[in-house]
Write a protein that holds these residues in place. Structure first.
Motif, PDB file in Angstrom:
ATOM      1  N   ALA A   1       0.918  -1.316   0.066  1.00 43.52           N
ATOM      2  CA  ALA A   1      -0.061  -0.137  -0.095  1.00 43.52           C
ATOM      3  C   ALA A   1       0.870   1.453   0.057  1.00 43.52           C
ATOM      4  CB  ALA A   1      -0.893   0.026   1.208  1.00 43.52           C
ATOM      5  N   PRO A   2       0.648   2.271  -0.721  1.00 45.99           N
ATOM      6  CA  PRO A   2       1.359   3.522  -0.856  1.00 45.99           C
ATOM      7  C   PRO A   2       1.352   4.019   0.894  1.00 45.99           C
ATOM      8  CG  PRO A   2      -0.220   3.370  -2.606  1.00 45.99           C
ATOM      9  CD  PRO A   2      -0.273   2.373  -1.918  1.00 45.99           C
ATOM     10  N   GLY A   3       2.433   4.663   1.154  1.00 48.84           N
ATOM     11  CA  GLY A   3       2.547   5.142   2.412  1.00 48.84           C
ATOM     12  C   GLY A   3       3.529   3.891   3.427  1.00 48.84           C
ATOM     13  N   PHE A   4       3.462   2.800   2.889  1.00 47.38           N
ATOM     14  CA  PHE A   4       4.128   1.803   3.852  1.00 47.38           C
ATOM     15  C   PHE A   4       5.471   2.031   3.495  1.00 47.38           C
ATOM     16  CE2 PHE A   4       6.185  -2.405   3.569  1.00 47.38           C
ATOM     17  CZ  PHE A   4       6.364  -2.364   4.964  1.00 47.38           C
ATOM     18  N   ALA A   5       6.096   2.103   2.401  1.00 55.17           N
ATOM     19  CA  ALA A   5       7.461   2.015   1.980  1.00 55.17           C
ATOM     20  C   ALA A   5       8.196   3.034   2.874  1.00 55.17           C
ATOM     21  CB  ALA A   5       7.903   2.073   0.591  1.00 55.17           C
ATOM     22  N   SER A   6       7.813   4.401   2.826  1.00 53.47           N
ATOM     23  CA  SER A   6       8.417   5.513   3.532  1.00 53.47           C
ATOM     24  C   SER A   6       8.308   5.247   4.901  1.00 53.47           C
ATOM     25  CB  SER A   6       7.512   7.004   3.237  1.00 53.47           C
ATOM     26  OG  SER A   6       7.479   7.047   1.671  1.00 53.47           O
TER      27      SER A   6
ATOM     28  N   ALA B   1      11.378 -12.678   2.924  1.00 53.87           N
ATOM     29  CA  ALA B   1      10.962 -11.284   3.326  1.00 53.87           C
ATOM     30  C   ALA B   1      11.684 -10.043   2.874  1.00 53.87           C
ATOM     31  CB  ALA B   1      10.430 -11.309   4.860  1.00 53.87           C
ATOM     32  N   HIS B   2      12.903 -10.511   3.144  1.00 55.00           N
ATOM     33  CA  HIS B   2      13.936  -9.303   2.924  1.00 55.00           C
ATOM     34  C   HIS B   2      13.901  -8.923   1.342  1.00 55.00           C
ATOM     35  CE1 HIS B   2      16.354  -8.364   6.491  1.00 55.00           C
ATOM     36  NE2 HIS B   2      16.253  -9.859   6.724  1.00 55.00           N
ATOM     37  N   ASP B   3      13.862  -9.938   0.492  1.00 54.75           N
ATOM     38  CA  ASP B   3      13.664  -9.749  -0.866  1.00 54.75           C
ATOM     39  C   ASP B   3      12.379  -8.907  -1.336  1.00 54.75           C
ATOM     40  OD1 ASP B   3      15.776 -11.330  -1.292  1.00 54.75           O
ATOM     41  OD2 ASP B   3      14.986 -13.049  -1.734  1.00 54.75           O
ATOM     42  N   TYR B   4      11.452  -9.051  -0.633  1.00 52.26           N
ATOM     43  CA  TYR B   4      10.160  -8.297  -0.617  1.00 52.26           C
ATOM     44  C   TYR B   4      10.382  -6.950  -0.411  1.00 52.26           C
ATOM     45  CZ  TYR B   4       5.390  -6.378   0.609  1.00 52.26           C
ATOM     46  OH  TYR B   4       4.381  -5.551   0.704  1.00 52.26           O
ATOM     47  N   PHE B   5      11.078  -6.461   0.710  1.00 53.01           N
ATOM     48  CA  PHE B   5      11.332  -5.261   1.351  1.00 53.01           C
ATOM     49  C   PHE B   5      12.141  -4.734   0.260  1.00 53.01           C
ATOM     50  CE2 PHE B   5       9.880  -6.890   5.504  1.00 53.01           C
ATOM     51  CZ  PHE B   5       8.958  -6.126   5.876  1.00 53.01           C
ATOM     52  N   ALA B   6      13.480  -5.206  -0.121  1.00 54.93           N
ATOM     53  CA  ALA B   6      14.619  -4.640  -0.603  1.00 54.93           C
ATOM     54  C   ALA B   6      14.161  -3.351  -1.762  1.00 54.93           C
ATOM     55  CB  ALA B   6      15.493  -5.568  -0.975  1.00 54.93           C
ATOM     56  N   PRO B   7      13.250  -3.632  -2.464  1.00 51.60           N
ATOM     57  CA  PRO B   7      13.332  -2.590  -3.612  1.00 51.60           C
ATOM     58  C   PRO B   7      12.227  -1.384  -3.208  1.00 51.60           C
ATOM     59  CG  PRO B   7      11.923  -4.728  -4.153  1.00 51.60           C
ATOM     60  CD  PRO B   7      12.607  -4.888  -2.950  1.00 51.60           C
ATOM     61  N   LEU B   8      11.711  -1.536  -2.380  1.00 52.96           N
ATOM     62  CA  LEU B   8      10.625  -0.729  -1.848  1.00 52.96           C
ATOM     63  C   LEU B   8      11.254   0.523  -1.324  1.00 52.96           C
ATOM     64  CD1 LEU B   8       7.625  -2.951  -0.157  1.00 52.96           C
ATOM     65  CD2 LEU B   8       8.062  -2.252  -2.576  1.00 52.96           C
ATOM     66  N   LEU B   9      12.132   0.599  -0.561  1.00 52.25           N
ATOM     67  CA  LEU B   9      12.763   1.623   0.294  1.00 52.25           C
ATOM     68  C   LEU B   9      13.877   2.545  -0.631  1.00 52.25           C
ATOM     69  CD1 LEU B   9      11.278  -0.273   2.315  1.00 52.25           C
ATOM     70  CD2 LEU B   9      13.397   0.165   3.880  1.00 52.25           C
ATOM     71  N   VAL B  10      14.024   2.276  -1.701  1.00 52.88           N
ATOM     72  CA  VAL B  10      14.974   2.665  -2.777  1.00 52.88           C
ATOM     73  C   VAL B  10      14.788   4.026  -3.297  1.00 52.88           C
ATOM     74  CG1 VAL B  10      16.362   2.424  -4.923  1.00 52.88           C
ATOM     75  CG2 VAL B  10      16.053   0.502  -3.116  1.00 52.88           C
ATOM     76  N   GLY B  11      15.682   5.070  -3.208  1.00 49.29           N
ATOM     77  CA  GLY B  11      15.427   6.243  -3.792  1.00 49.29           C
ATOM     78  C   GLY B  11      15.109   7.481  -2.986  1.00 49.29           C
TER      79      GLY B  11
ATOM     80  N   MET C   1      25.504   9.373   1.350  1.00 49.02           N
ATOM     81  CA  MET C   1      25.646   8.122   0.571  1.00 49.02           C
ATOM     82  C   MET C   1      24.712   6.816   1.198  1.00 49.02           C
ATOM     83  SD  MET C   1      29.785   8.081   0.107  1.00 49.02           S
ATOM     84  CE  MET C   1      29.978   8.664   2.042  1.00 49.02           C
ATOM     85  N   ARG C   2      24.088   6.472   0.136  1.00 49.55           N
ATOM     86  CA  ARG C   2      23.048   5.125   0.486  1.00 49.55           C
ATOM     87  C   ARG C   2      23.709   3.668   0.007  1.00 49.55           C
ATOM     88  NH1 ARG C   2      18.525   6.968   2.891  1.00 49.55           N
ATOM     89  NH2 ARG C   2      18.659   9.139   3.291  1.00 49.55           N
ATOM     90  N   ASP C   3      23.149   3.015   0.902  1.00 52.63           N
ATOM     91  CA  ASP C   3      23.278   1.481   0.147  1.00 52.63           C
ATOM     92  C   ASP C   3      22.133   0.906  -0.680  1.00 52.63           C
ATOM     93  OD1 ASP C   3      21.157   0.738   1.659  1.00 52.63           O
ATOM     94  OD2 ASP C   3      22.057  -0.166   3.124  1.00 52.63           O
ATOM     95  N   GLU C   4      22.315  -0.087  -1.229  1.00 53.65           N
ATOM     96  CA  GLU C   4      21.379  -0.800  -2.280  1.00 53.65           C
ATOM     97  C   GLU C   4      20.268  -0.839  -1.770  1.00 53.65           C
ATOM     98  OE1 GLU C   4      23.722  -2.342  -0.805  1.00 53.65           O
ATOM     99  OE2 GLU C   4      22.827  -4.138   0.176  1.00 53.65           O
ATOM    100  N   LYS C   5      20.074  -0.913  -0.565  1.00 49.78           N
ATOM    101  CA  LYS C   5      18.367  -0.944   0.071  1.00 49.78           C
ATOM    102  C   LYS C   5      17.918   0.521   0.220  1.00 49.78           C
ATOM    103  CE  LYS C   5      20.149  -3.233   3.471  1.00 49.78           C
ATOM    104  NZ  LYS C   5      20.131  -3.921   4.777  1.00 49.78           N
ATOM    105  N   GLY C   6      18.655   1.521   0.013  1.00 51.17           N
ATOM    106  CA  GLY C   6      18.163   2.733   0.126  1.00 51.17           C
ATOM    107  C   GLY C   6      18.428   3.159   1.554  1.00 51.17           C
TER     108      GLY C   6
END
Lengths: 402, 402
Positions: free
Chosen positions: A149-154, A371-381, B386-391
């Protein structure tokens, strides 16, 4: 041409305003509606005809809105009950009066139920010409159907960052020390589990696992004996086997009949000190900051939230698009990507999507690689945050205060 | 050539490591010492000869260290007491044994007292060839002589940002609501006062003003009556006229005889609910996150902290430079600028610089324009994180865990 209305409900998040910004921007790119109204304080304010005109929002304001946390249009805890026909009649009369064809409603599962109820009412009473579209948001990430859901990742990013930073802080002395980080999460452990992304969590206590005091204390003791420290993350909604909350002493019900929680961290602290497992234990309750600390939004999250608002607007060109909620589905593949789909709002309303128990390691030891694989791309950028002359993030002045 | 030693003491801040990074970098630019040792856990670890070699730290690690919060070398609460001669003898023997000529010590007023005590001991006992240099830091900003202490501005920025964001969050509902933000600040109100930079604080309760329950409640009532809301910031160290803490029920003393506080926010909440001034009041205690949330460092703060370490190292080329603390003085003028000066550490030790009472508005109404002008340039600028690959921000692994 008719108007559309966008309003917000439920607890704030740090990207919920980006969905509003998306609706407004989509209508500037294709003015399907002659006016985009913002409804203040959700259903509660709409019943009082409290509207602001967002149609001609400048690009600058749109960008500031995207980086502003909380609900810039205000929110409500007012529950539209199906048996309360007077509310429905009044609401449809107001939509009619203001020539509002489409209502976009952002919120969690209660709000998606409101969308479903409005659609049901219209269909049951042969009312035509109105569309109700749900835009999901919740830091709790407990909504069915969607990948997240939008809001979760931040919120998750703020929690994981703060976990690492307070862990560094909590370990600087040689003395015995237990640190307990309390997160939100009434029924689902997504937020507490996200702290594990930091890589430093010794123990995580989630609502999905009935709390076992003996096993919990034995595991804390194991960590303290081994290294004089233990870093614990706990969800506010943790319960014993019999369903009573850890923080039961402080709980009471909100207007939806949900328990108002808080205090599970302090409950664990008392337990640890009383059992003599550690001489010292400190609690940090992340409280409201975790859902509104927008200066560290996840870029993925804010962009998806904005696009979701765009998608909701663009789909509403089809007059049969009603009682639907737009959501995000993750596309399988090497690189993270999503598609925006729609489902009946009733599929989301009043359900809870728990953190998968198969992702939880035994003895409060954390989460699985899946679970780590699920989270990993969400927090990026990191979105580029525009700041004022004092160095603080520029934030919109809430529309309900103008 | 001899060695130098850098160590950290007292509570962590989000820029204290930048001072260590500055000492290391200065010695790479001019290798006055053949080795830069890091002492683990301050005086406590130095007495156990716990050292790491920082001499050849890479530029990448130096940059990550600058953006890492907390005390990467560990800290201590161990007090070097003047009457305990055995500790002094042991310490000088260890410095001698390891060929350590200069010791840089970062910390607050207790740590500056340690620097002064070591210098006094050497002079009183005719011991020559050692230098002791203090590098101030404290989020509390309560150190004498200097314009501000490294660490304060970043904590202030986090507090002011979080104040605005939680204020937005706390006002979204139409219901009656009081929000109470509790900050650190044992004796001085600098941190609580910094929340006023956000521009949204209705009331600020500082340790410099004896707490008057009647006047406080009357003012809360005025705000709640006027707009159904009140946003309050309170320092942990607020006291009644007779010196008892607001949070007296929970206080106890630490090893330095300082009261261990926390809970003034909850004390105000109880007071408000009991008096029936508001139906609802919520507390957010910023706890450890306010001093270690480095992902939003003030650029001014981190750069000054780094330069302060450089300056300390560079001045130590003069063998007579001992018992001195390097500090920051603001230069009068249109544009914010500082100079780095030195003073006897004894001028800083064991004193407290309070928030000026002439900067405090009556009836808890906030701070004067002069105070705003003081804060304004300190929070400015974002270091590139500087951030890691997880953000998540890249952070050093604490040296005491390697």
């Amino acid at each position: 041409m008719a108007k559309c209305l966008v309003a917000q409900s439920g607890g704030p998040t740090s990207v919920i305003n980006a969905t509003v910004a998306g609706v407004v921007k989509a209508n500037q790119l294709n003015p399907v509606y002659d006016t985009v109204l913002g409804g203040l304080h959700g259903i509660e304010g709409i019943l009082d005809e409290l509207f602001v005109d967002l149609t001609h929002m400048s690009e600058d304001e749109n960008r500031v809105l995207r980086q502003s946390p909380s609900s810039a249009l205000g929110s409500c805890r007012y529950k539209l009950k199906r048996e309360n026909k007077a509310d429905f009649e009044k609401l449809f009369a107001i939509l009619e009066k203001h020539d509002i064809r489409t209502m976009f409603y952002t919120g969690g599962n209660d709000s998606m139920d409101t969308v479903a109820a409005l659609d049901e009412y219209a269909k049951a009473n042969g009312i035509e010409g109105f569309q109700f579209v749900g835009c999901p948001k919740t830091v709790d990430n407990d909504l069915m159907v969607m990948d997240h859901a939008p809001g979760f990742a931040s919120a998750a990013k703020f929690i994981a960052t703060t976990a690492y930073q307070t862990w560094m802080d909590s370990t600087v002395y040689t003395r015995q020390d237990v640190f307990i980080l309390e997160t939100m999460g009434r029924d689902a452990g997504w937020l507490a589990a996200s702290a594990c992304v930091s890589g430093i969590v010794d123990m995580v206590v989630l609502p999905e696992v009935p709390f076992d005091k003996e096993s919990f204390l034995a595991t804390v003791k194991k960590h303290v004996d081994a290294k004089n420290k233990c870093y614990i993350v706990v969800s506010e909604g943790v319960r014993y086997e019999d369903g009573t909350y850890l923080a039961a002493g402080e709980s009471k019900n909100d207007t939806f009949g949900h328990a108002v929680l808080g205090g599970s961290g302090h409950a664990l602290r008392e337990m640890i000190l009383e059992a003599g497992v550690s001489e010292r234990a400190k609690v940090q309750d992340l409280s409201n900051a975790q859902r509104s600390h927008a200066s560290e939004q996840s870029k993925v999250d804010v962009e998806e939230s904005f696009k979701l608002g765009m998608s909701a607007h663009m789909r509403s060109i089809d007059p049969s698009f009603t009682g639907q909620t737009v959501y995000v589905k993750r596309i399988e593949g090497e690189t993270y990507d999503v598609e925006f789909l729609a489902t009946a709002s009733s599929n989301i309303a009043n359900h809870v999507r728990h953190f998968p128990t198969e992702w939880i390691l035994p003895e409060y030891a954390g989460i699985t690689q899946e679970a780590h694989d699920y989270f990993a791309p969400l927090l990026v950028g990191q979105p580029e945050i525009m700041r004022d002359e004092k160095g603080l993030p520029r934030q919109v002045k809430p529309y309900y205060m103008r």
